[in-house]
Design an enzyme around this catalytic site. Structure first.
Site, PDB file in Angstrom:
ATOM      1  N   ARG A   4      46.788  50.337  35.514  1.00 53.65           N
ATOM      2  CA  ARG A   4      47.124  49.423  36.612  1.00 53.65           C
ATOM      3  C   ARG A   4      48.307  50.027  37.338  1.00 53.65           C
ATOM      4  O   ARG A   4      49.383  50.205  36.765  1.00 53.65           O
ATOM      5  CB  ARG A   4      47.463  48.028  36.076  1.00 53.65           C
ATOM      6  N   GLN A  36      38.047  42.869  37.802  1.00 53.84           N
ATOM      7  CA  GLN A  36      38.055  41.458  38.177  1.00 53.84           C
ATOM      8  C   GLN A  36      36.727  41.074  38.824  1.00 53.84           C
ATOM      9  O   GLN A  36      36.135  40.041  38.510  1.00 53.84           O
ATOM     10  CB  GLN A  36      39.211  41.183  39.146  1.00 53.84           C
ATOM     11  N   ARG A  87      36.614  37.965  32.115  1.00 54.06           N
ATOM     12  CA  ARG A  87      37.286  39.277  32.143  1.00 54.06           C
ATOM     13  C   ARG A  87      37.062  39.987  30.807  1.00 54.06           C
ATOM     14  O   ARG A  87      36.803  41.186  30.739  1.00 54.06           O
ATOM     15  CB  ARG A  87      38.802  39.105  32.383  1.00 54.06           C
ATOM     16  N   ASP A 134      42.860  34.597  47.261  1.00 53.32           N
ATOM     17  CA  ASP A 134      43.848  35.313  46.454  1.00 53.32           C
ATOM     18  C   ASP A 134      45.204  35.136  47.143  1.00 53.32           C
ATOM     19  O   ASP A 134      45.279  34.694  48.300  1.00 53.32           O
ATOM     20  CB  ASP A 134      43.452  36.803  46.375  1.00 53.32           C
ATOM     21  N   CYS A 160      41.086  34.899  41.335  1.00 54.24           N
ATOM     22  CA  CYS A 160      41.371  35.876  40.282  1.00 54.24           C
ATOM     23  C   CYS A 160      42.560  35.455  39.431  1.00 54.24           C
ATOM     24  O   CYS A 160      42.670  35.870  38.282  1.00 54.24           O
ATOM     25  CB  CYS A 160      41.607  37.248  40.900  1.00 54.24           C
ATOM     26  N   HIS A 184      40.174  46.152  42.738  1.00 51.99           N
ATOM     27  CA  HIS A 184      40.279  45.537  41.411  1.00 51.99           C
ATOM     28  C   HIS A 184      38.865  45.353  40.847  1.00 51.99           C
ATOM     29  O   HIS A 184      38.357  44.229  40.725  1.00 51.99           O
ATOM     30  CB  HIS A 184      41.007  44.196  41.539  1.00 51.99           C
TER      31      HIS A 184
HETATM   32  N1  NVA Z   1      46.046  40.788  45.038  1.00 53.12           N
HETATM   33  C1  NVA Z   1      46.733  40.474  43.802  1.00 53.12           C
HETATM   34  C2  NVA Z   1      45.751  40.391  42.684  1.00 53.12           C
HETATM   35  C3  NVA Z   1      46.343  40.034  41.338  1.00 53.12           C
HETATM   36  C4  NVA Z   1      45.329  39.984  40.243  1.00 53.12           C
HETATM   37  C5  NVA Z   1      47.777  41.540  43.540  1.00 53.12           C
HETATM   38  O1  NVA Z   1      47.470  42.729  43.729  1.00 53.12           O
HETATM   39  O2  NVA Z   1      48.891  41.198  43.167  1.00 53.12           O
HETATM   40  N1   CP Z   2      43.512  38.588  37.714  1.00 53.99           N
HETATM   41  C1   CP Z   2      44.324  39.462  37.083  1.00 53.99           C
HETATM   42  O1   CP Z   2      44.125  40.673  37.135  1.00 53.99           O
HETATM   43  O2   CP Z   2      45.330  38.884  36.380  1.00 53.99           O
HETATM   44  P1   CP Z   2      46.593  39.604  35.734  1.00 53.99           P
HETATM   45  O3   CP Z   2      47.436  40.137  36.862  1.00 53.99           O
HETATM   46  O4   CP Z   2      47.270  38.535  34.944  1.00 53.99           O
HETATM   47  O5   CP Z   2      46.109  40.730  34.854  1.00 53.99           O
END
Ligand code: NVA
Ligand code: CP
Length: 302
Positions: free
Chosen positions: A102, A132, A288, A220, A260, A129
């Site tokens: 990540r 997800q 997930r 989101d 998400c 992502h």
């Molecule tokens: N768009 C959000 C998704 C989190 C799962 C982010 O990147 O923070």
């Molecule tokens: N939706 C998601 O990826 O959640 P986290 O940021 O908690 O991993």
């Protein structure tokens, strides 16, 4: 399939293959059927951003498959002190059987795959992502039976989620509409790609227009991880880009809502809508685990 870097790399058949295996793994778990599909395999998990769902579901998933997961924070790795990705990738490939990352730049995940010699899984970048969205697709199929004839509507930022959702939805045969403010559209190359799908793809600044007849609503956060400094500016730009009762009224009667998570109640979604659809939203979070177990089996099983 060697890696999961972005959904665009997968064929429709590969996506459906993951979803079918995820359904099977969910069934086995619910029925206490325990199989060590990844016995003795080791997964490294590099996190350069926060996580609740991704971290726990990958770690538990690996445990349930008979393998082992290592949490690697960039605060502790030499990577965080400037050791190049191409060296880190080659070193970690000597110890591990798979690597989950990540991070910010998509190119970093792509470089891990390029220089390493083990499967790489994208667990969120600024661009996409995919893990997800596999869980999202699994949830939609659970609730609706199939993707045929469905319309998904995304309200909000044309961010990593929007980028992956449009690919996932269009590839599985759904229609996809997105309502986003000017300047916050999805990735330009993906918008070009979506043209192949003709009327199945729609982009507008009008939330109610995008919502018309939708079977699946998705939203989101307005400011993603790494955009904290833009928070005030984004709150202004996204005002009105919210899933609420009025927007839901434009969709199908039995429309479902997905998010998400984490969610910002009162911003991209109201408390009322989120709680009314908590059933599917938390099933989505659970999925997930199953979807990622399926991905790891596809990539890491001998
Ligand atoms: N768009 C959000 C998704 C989190 C799962 C982010 O990147 O923070
Ligand atoms: N939706 C998601 O990826 O959640 P986290 O940021 O908690 O991993």
């Amino acid at each position: 399939m060697k890696h999961l870097l972005k959904l665009g790399d997968l064929s429709r058949e590969e996506i459906l293959g993951i979803l079918n295996l995820a359904d099977q793994l969910k069934f086995e778990r619910k029925n206490n059927i325990h199989k060590d599909y990844l016995k003795g395999k080791k997964l490294g998990m590099i996190f350069q951003k926060s996580s609740t769902r991704t971290r726990v579901s990958f770690e538990v998933g690996m445990y349930e498959l008979g393998g082992y997961a290592l949490f690697l924070s960039d605060r502790d790795l030499q990577l965080g002190r400037g050791e190049p990705v191409k060296d880190t990738a080659r070193v970690l490939s000597r110890y591990l059987d798979g690597l989950m990352i990540r991070t910010f730049a998509q190119s970093e995940v792509e470089d891990f795959a390029k220089y390493g010699s083990i499967p790489v899984i994208n667990a969120l970048t600024d661009y996409c992502h995919p893990c997800q969205v596999l869980a999202d697709l699994m949830t939609i199929r659970e609730y609706k039976g199939s993707f045929k004839g469905l319309k998904m509507c995304f309200v909000g930022d044309g961010n990593n989620m929007a980028n992956s959702l449009m690919v996932g939805a269009l590839k599985t045969g759904m229609k996809f509409s997105i309502a986003c403010p000017k300047g916050y559209e999805p990735d330009a190359a993906l918008l070009e790609w979506a043209k192949e799908y003709g009327d199945a793809f729609e982009m507008t600044t009008d939330v109610k227009k995008a919502a018309e007849g939708a079977d699946v609503f998705y939203t989101d956060v307005w400011a993603s991880m790494g955009q904290e400094e833009e928070k005030a500016q984004r709150e202004k730009a996204f005002r009105g880009y919210q899933i609420n009762a009025e927007v839901m009224a434009c969709g199908a009667k039995d429309a479902m809502v997905l998010h998400c998570l984490p969610a910002h109640r009162g911003e991209e979604i109201t408390e009322e809508v989120l709680e009314a659809h908590a059933g599917e939203i938390f099933d989505e979070a659970e999925n997930r685990l199953h979807a990622q177990k399926a991905v790891m089996c596809k990539l890491m099983r001998d």
